[in-house]
Design a protein around this motif. Structure first.
Motif, PDB file in Angstrom:
ATOM      1  N   ALA A 297       0.962  -0.759   0.166  1.00 49.56           N
ATOM      2  CA  ALA A 297       0.248  -0.363   0.024  1.00 49.56           C
ATOM      3  C   ALA A 297       0.906   1.185  -0.214  1.00 49.56           C
ATOM      4  O   ALA A 297       0.607   2.276  -0.716  1.00 49.56           O
ATOM      5  CB  ALA A 297      -1.484  -0.332   0.938  1.00 49.56           C
ATOM      6  N   LEU A 298       1.977   1.162   1.029  1.00 45.25           N
ATOM      7  CA  LEU A 298       2.509   2.538   0.512  1.00 45.25           C
ATOM      8  C   LEU A 298       3.183   2.609  -0.701  1.00 45.25           C
ATOM      9  O   LEU A 298       3.545   3.873  -0.597  1.00 45.25           O
ATOM     10  CB  LEU A 298       3.606   2.501   1.882  1.00 45.25           C
ATOM     11  N   LEU A 299       3.827   1.653  -1.526  1.00 40.45           N
ATOM     12  CA  LEU A 299       4.598   1.717  -2.887  1.00 40.45           C
ATOM     13  C   LEU A 299       3.857   2.509  -3.755  1.00 40.45           C
ATOM     14  O   LEU A 299       4.119   2.968  -4.470  1.00 40.45           O
ATOM     15  CB  LEU A 299       4.787   0.181  -2.621  1.00 40.45           C
ATOM     16  N   GLU A 300       2.411   1.694  -3.292  1.00 42.01           N
ATOM     17  CA  GLU A 300       1.317   2.378  -4.072  1.00 42.01           C
ATOM     18  C   GLU A 300       1.277   3.987  -4.160  1.00 42.01           C
ATOM     19  O   GLU A 300       1.272   3.977  -4.720  1.00 42.01           O
ATOM     20  CB  GLU A 300       0.522   1.177  -3.674  1.00 42.01           C
ATOM     21  N   LYS A 301       0.901   4.024  -3.312  1.00 42.27           N
ATOM     22  CA  LYS A 301       1.150   5.674  -2.535  1.00 42.27           C
ATOM     23  C   LYS A 301       1.919   6.475  -3.158  1.00 42.27           C
ATOM     24  O   LYS A 301       1.893   7.473  -3.743  1.00 42.27           O
ATOM     25  CB  LYS A 301       0.522   5.518  -1.665  1.00 42.27           C
ATOM     26  N   GLU A 302       3.344   5.997  -2.774  1.00 46.72           N
ATOM     27  CA  GLU A 302       4.454   6.817  -3.599  1.00 46.72           C
ATOM     28  C   GLU A 302       4.733   6.999  -4.493  1.00 46.72           C
ATOM     29  O   GLU A 302       4.758   7.703  -5.956  1.00 46.72           O
ATOM     30  CB  GLU A 302       5.634   5.798  -2.491  1.00 46.72           C
ATOM     31  N   GLU A 303       4.003   5.656  -5.292  1.00 46.24           N
ATOM     32  CA  GLU A 303       3.817   5.573  -6.881  1.00 46.24           C
ATOM     33  C   GLU A 303       3.062   6.870  -6.828  1.00 46.24           C
ATOM     34  O   GLU A 303       3.564   7.659  -8.634  1.00 46.24           O
ATOM     35  CB  GLU A 303       4.042   4.432  -7.572  1.00 46.24           C
TER      36      GLU A 303
END
Length: 96
Positions: free
Chosen positions: A18-24
């Motif tokens: 979820a963090l990766l998707e948010k940062e992307e």
């Protein structure tokens, strides 16, 4: 049935995803790409074409790039130490 430790691993993996998707999403929506009227892929592709057009040997380019990157990290760390902590998103919103 999952035990507690396995569930924690799954929860942490989902949290990381979820963090990766948010940062992307934040990276792709960054104001730099809007100002340049391009996508990150187009920008980095153009940079790669430019570097290749310079006819600099890859070893020499990589050495210069790594030296510049390290110098930038040092300057950034020095500047961070000189200022009190502030909200970087707020600074991004204040650009002129």
């Amino acid at each position: 049935m999952m035990n507690g430790q396995t569930q924690q691993v799954v929860d942490k993996a989902e949290e990381a995803l979820a963090l990766l998707e948010k940062e992307e999403k934040a990276f792709r929506g960054h104001w730099v790409w809007k100002d340049l009227h391009c996508t990150p892929e187009q920008f980095f592709s153009a940079v790669n074409r430019h570097v290749k057009s310079l006819n600099i040997p890859p070893e020499k380019w990589n050495a210069a790039y790594n030296k510049a990157k390290q110098a930038s990290k040092v300057r950034s760390a020095e500047r961070r130490g000189a200022y009190r902590p502030i909200n970087l998103q707020m600074i991004g919103a204040l650009r002129v």
